[in-house]
Design a protein around this motif. Structure first.
Motif, PDB file in Angstrom:
ATOM      1  N   LEU A  28      23.100  40.317  19.770  1.00 62.18           N
ATOM      2  CA  LEU A  28      23.315  39.761  20.524  1.00 62.18           C
ATOM      3  C   LEU A  28      22.008  38.702  21.770  1.00 62.18           C
ATOM      4  O   LEU A  28      23.287  37.808  22.195  1.00 62.18           O
ATOM      5  N   ILE A  31      23.843  35.032  20.601  1.00 67.29           N
ATOM      6  CA  ILE A  31      24.997  34.496  22.057  1.00 67.29           C
ATOM      7  C   ILE A  31      24.721  34.113  22.877  1.00 67.29           C
ATOM      8  O   ILE A  31      24.954  32.790  23.328  1.00 67.29           O
ATOM      9  N   PHE A  32      23.295  34.702  23.371  1.00 72.28           N
ATOM     10  CA  PHE A  32      23.645  34.633  24.779  1.00 72.28           C
ATOM     11  C   PHE A  32      22.693  33.899  26.016  1.00 72.28           C
ATOM     12  O   PHE A  32      23.146  33.012  26.367  1.00 72.28           O
ATOM     13  N   ALA A  35      24.393  30.055  25.212  1.00 77.97           N
ATOM     14  CA  ALA A  35      25.059  30.336  26.372  1.00 77.97           C
ATOM     15  C   ALA A  35      24.800  30.188  27.918  1.00 77.97           C
ATOM     16  O   ALA A  35      26.051  29.840  28.543  1.00 77.97           O
ATOM     17  N   HIS A  42      23.847  34.180  36.554  1.00 86.15           N
ATOM     18  CA  HIS A  42      24.515  35.057  35.346  1.00 86.15           C
ATOM     19  C   HIS A  42      24.715  36.543  36.333  1.00 86.15           C
ATOM     20  O   HIS A  42      25.562  36.846  36.944  1.00 86.15           O
ATOM     21  N   LYS A  45      25.877  37.031  39.140  1.00 85.40           N
ATOM     22  CA  LYS A  45      27.894  36.980  38.597  1.00 85.40           C
ATOM     23  C   LYS A  45      28.258  38.354  38.352  1.00 85.40           C
ATOM     24  O   LYS A  45      29.091  39.213  38.582  1.00 85.40           O
ATOM     25  N   TRP A  50      30.689  44.179  38.394  1.00 88.88           N
ATOM     26  CA  TRP A  50      30.590  45.560  38.630  1.00 88.88           C
ATOM     27  C   TRP A  50      30.798  46.212  39.611  1.00 88.88           C
ATOM     28  O   TRP A  50      30.979  47.037  40.364  1.00 88.88           O
ATOM     29  N   TYR A  60      33.856  40.055  42.593  1.00 89.78           N
ATOM     30  CA  TYR A  60      33.704  38.546  41.910  1.00 89.78           C
ATOM     31  C   TYR A  60      35.046  38.812  41.596  1.00 89.78           C
ATOM     32  O   TYR A  60      36.501  39.188  41.463  1.00 89.78           O
ATOM     33  N   ALA A  67      36.420  33.071  29.547  1.00 89.45           N
ATOM     34  CA  ALA A  67      35.026  32.620  29.315  1.00 89.45           C
ATOM     35  C   ALA A  67      34.357  33.588  28.135  1.00 89.45           C
ATOM     36  O   ALA A  67      33.537  33.171  27.400  1.00 89.45           O
ATOM     37  N   HIS A  68      35.100  34.462  27.386  1.00 86.10           N
ATOM     38  CA  HIS A  68      34.513  35.304  26.378  1.00 86.10           C
ATOM     39  C   HIS A  68      35.273  34.570  25.402  1.00 86.10           C
ATOM     40  O   HIS A  68      34.929  34.280  24.135  1.00 86.10           O
ATOM     41  N   LEU A  79      29.830  43.505  17.795  1.00 84.91           N
ATOM     42  CA  LEU A  79      28.713  43.114  18.273  1.00 84.91           C
ATOM     43  C   LEU A  79      29.614  43.770  19.611  1.00 84.91           C
ATOM     44  O   LEU A  79      28.072  43.588  20.834  1.00 84.91           O
ATOM     45  N   PHE A  80      30.446  43.929  20.033  1.00 88.94           N
ATOM     46  CA  PHE A  80      30.901  44.486  21.141  1.00 88.94           C
ATOM     47  C   PHE A  80      29.995  46.330  21.109  1.00 88.94           C
ATOM     48  O   PHE A  80      29.972  47.219  22.164  1.00 88.94           O
ATOM     49  N   TRP A  83      26.646  46.140  21.996  1.00 95.13           N
ATOM     50  CA  TRP A  83      26.656  45.574  23.660  1.00 95.13           C
ATOM     51  C   TRP A  83      27.133  46.626  24.320  1.00 95.13           C
ATOM     52  O   TRP A  83      25.720  47.587  24.888  1.00 95.13           O
ATOM     53  N   ALA A 107      33.324  50.413  31.088  1.00 94.50           N
ATOM     54  CA  ALA A 107      32.635  49.378  30.350  1.00 94.50           C
ATOM     55  C   ALA A 107      33.666  49.477  28.688  1.00 94.50           C
ATOM     56  O   ALA A 107      33.726  48.158  28.078  1.00 94.50           O
ATOM     57  N   ILE A 110      37.131  48.340  29.406  1.00 94.26           N
ATOM     58  CA  ILE A 110      37.094  46.520  29.375  1.00 94.26           C
ATOM     59  C   ILE A 110      36.885  45.727  28.118  1.00 94.26           C
ATOM     60  O   ILE A 110      37.377  45.018  28.077  1.00 94.26           O
ATOM     61  N   LEU A 114      38.892  43.299  26.113  1.00 92.90           N
ATOM     62  CA  LEU A 114      38.869  41.702  26.155  1.00 92.90           C
ATOM     63  C   LEU A 114      38.586  41.705  24.308  1.00 92.90           C
ATOM     64  O   LEU A 114      39.032  40.752  24.142  1.00 92.90           O
TER      65      LEU A 114
HETATM   66  C1  HEM Z   1      30.262  36.268  30.386  1.00 93.84           C
HETATM   67  C2  HEM Z   1      28.884  37.449  25.912  1.00 93.84           C
HETATM   68  C3  HEM Z   1      30.896  42.244  26.368  1.00 93.84           C
HETATM   69  C4  HEM Z   1      31.435  40.518  30.656  1.00 93.84           C
HETATM   70  C5  HEM Z   1      29.821  36.128  29.921  1.00 93.84           C
HETATM   71  C6  HEM Z   1      29.326  34.878  28.446  1.00 93.84           C
HETATM   72  C7  HEM Z   1      28.792  35.555  27.215  1.00 93.84           C
HETATM   73  C8  HEM Z   1      29.456  37.069  27.437  1.00 93.84           C
HETATM   74  C9  HEM Z   1      28.501  34.284  26.131  1.00 93.84           C
HETATM   75  C10 HEM Z   1      29.397  33.870  29.329  1.00 93.84           C
HETATM   76  C11 HEM Z   1      30.363  32.735  28.886  1.00 93.84           C
HETATM   77  C12 HEM Z   1      30.430  31.120  29.663  1.00 93.84           C
HETATM   78  O1  HEM Z   1      29.956  30.674  28.816  1.00 93.84           O
HETATM   79  O2  HEM Z   1      30.465  30.519  30.808  1.00 93.84           O
HETATM   80  C13 HEM Z   1      29.476  38.880  25.742  1.00 93.84           C
HETATM   81  C14 HEM Z   1      29.174  39.273  23.910  1.00 93.84           C
HETATM   82  C15 HEM Z   1      30.118  40.228  24.528  1.00 93.84           C
HETATM   83  C16 HEM Z   1      30.490  40.219  25.846  1.00 93.84           C
HETATM   84  C17 HEM Z   1      28.873  38.443  22.699  1.00 93.84           C
HETATM   85  C18 HEM Z   1      30.162  41.479  23.666  1.00 93.84           C
HETATM   86  C19 HEM Z   1      30.028  41.472  22.064  1.00 93.84           C
HETATM   87  C20 HEM Z   1      30.992  41.930  27.643  1.00 93.84           C
HETATM   88  C21 HEM Z   1      31.306  43.667  28.305  1.00 93.84           C
HETATM   89  C22 HEM Z   1      32.353  43.395  29.603  1.00 93.84           C
HETATM   90  C23 HEM Z   1      31.426  41.658  30.074  1.00 93.84           C
HETATM   91  C24 HEM Z   1      32.450  44.021  27.078  1.00 93.84           C
HETATM   92  C25 HEM Z   1      32.399  43.690  30.877  1.00 93.84           C
HETATM   93  C26 HEM Z   1      32.151  45.329  30.723  1.00 93.84           C
HETATM   94  C27 HEM Z   1      31.459  39.547  31.335  1.00 93.84           C
HETATM   95  C28 HEM Z   1      31.580  38.765  32.446  1.00 93.84           C
HETATM   96  C29 HEM Z   1      31.310  37.981  32.312  1.00 93.84           C
HETATM   97  C30 HEM Z   1      30.797  37.848  30.891  1.00 93.84           C
HETATM   98  C31 HEM Z   1      32.015  39.464  33.550  1.00 93.84           C
HETATM   99  C32 HEM Z   1      31.485  36.705  33.539  1.00 93.84           C
HETATM  100  C33 HEM Z   1      32.538  35.487  33.766  1.00 93.84           C
HETATM  101  C34 HEM Z   1      32.742  34.652  34.256  1.00 93.84           C
HETATM  102  O3  HEM Z   1      32.201  33.442  34.198  1.00 93.84           O
HETATM  103  O4  HEM Z   1      32.897  34.663  34.890  1.00 93.84           O
HETATM  104  N1  HEM Z   1      29.974  37.580  28.003  1.00 93.84           N
HETATM  105  N2  HEM Z   1      30.196  39.367  26.538  1.00 93.84           N
HETATM  106  N3  HEM Z   1      31.483  41.007  28.480  1.00 93.84           N
HETATM  107  N4  HEM Z   1      31.002  38.453  30.244  1.00 93.84           N
HETATM  108 FE1  HEM Z   1      30.059  38.754  28.619  1.00 93.84          FE
END
Ligand code: HEM
Length: 124
Positions: A28, A31-32, A35, A42, A45, A50, A60, A67-68, A79-80, A83, A107, A110, A114
């Motif tokens: 993970l 990727i994060f 990004a 972050h 946010k 949550w 929120y 975003a994803h 990857l999920f 996570w 989670a 959600i 997603l």
């Molecule tokens: C934002 C990755 C799963 C909730 C993001 C961002 C990345 C990311 C890279 C930043 C997006 C950007 O560039 O602005 C991932 C990956 C996941 C995953 C790799 C699993 C493989 C989840 C799950 C949840 C979640 C399961 C919720 C239960 C969020 C939220 C944001 C976010 C709320 C903020 C979106 C916004 O900008 O308002 N995630 N995510 N993510 N992720 Fe995930």
């Protein structure tokens, strides 16, 4: 075992602990880390996210699906699973057992929606 109930303070600790693990994770992290430019923002946010989900605070305002989708080329169903596995470990460490189970269930739902949006849409 842990006695933390779900409130703003414990959710903030949970989110901080979870993303520390995410950043250090071999799968993970890559990727994060590229990004997310501003980690304090972050974390804030995601604490608001949550808080909205578990406490219906309405804090929120965002759109998780687009975003994803920005990272669709790098994100896989496996990857999920990773996570959710880290989320399970972290919720179990930070929260009381009932709270941990409730956070895991949310989670999982959600993550499912997603993934439907990312991997099973015919019009993208
Ligand atoms: C934002 C990755 C799963 C909730 C993001 C961002 C990345 C990311 C890279 C930043 C997006 C950007 O560039 O602005 C991932 C990956 C996941 C995953 C790799 C699993 C493989 C989840 C799950 C949840 C979640 C399961 C919720 C239960 C969020 C939220 C944001 C976010 C709320 C903020 C979106 C916004 O900008 O308002 N995630 N995510 N993510 N992720 Fe995930």
């Amino acid at each position: 075992s842990c006695t933390a109930k779900i409130d703003e303070a414990s959710l903030e600790r949970l989110v901080d602990a979870f993303y520390s693990r995410v950043r250090a994770d071999a799968d993970l992290g890559p990727i994060f880390n590229p990004a997310i430019q501003d980690w304090p923002e972050h974390l804030e946010k995601l604490t608001a996210f949550w808080s909205s989900v578990m406490l219906t605070s309405g804090r929120y305002k965002g759109q998780p699906v687009p975003a994803h989708l920005k990272h669709k080329n790098k994100i896989t169903p496996a990857l999920f699973d990773r996570w959710l596995d880290l989320w399970k470990q972290t919720t179990e460490e930070v929260m009381e057992p009932d709270a941990a189970v409730a956070l895991q269930a949310k989670a999982a739902r959600i993550a499912e929606s997603l993934q439907l949006a990312m991997f099973f849409r015919l019009d993208r």
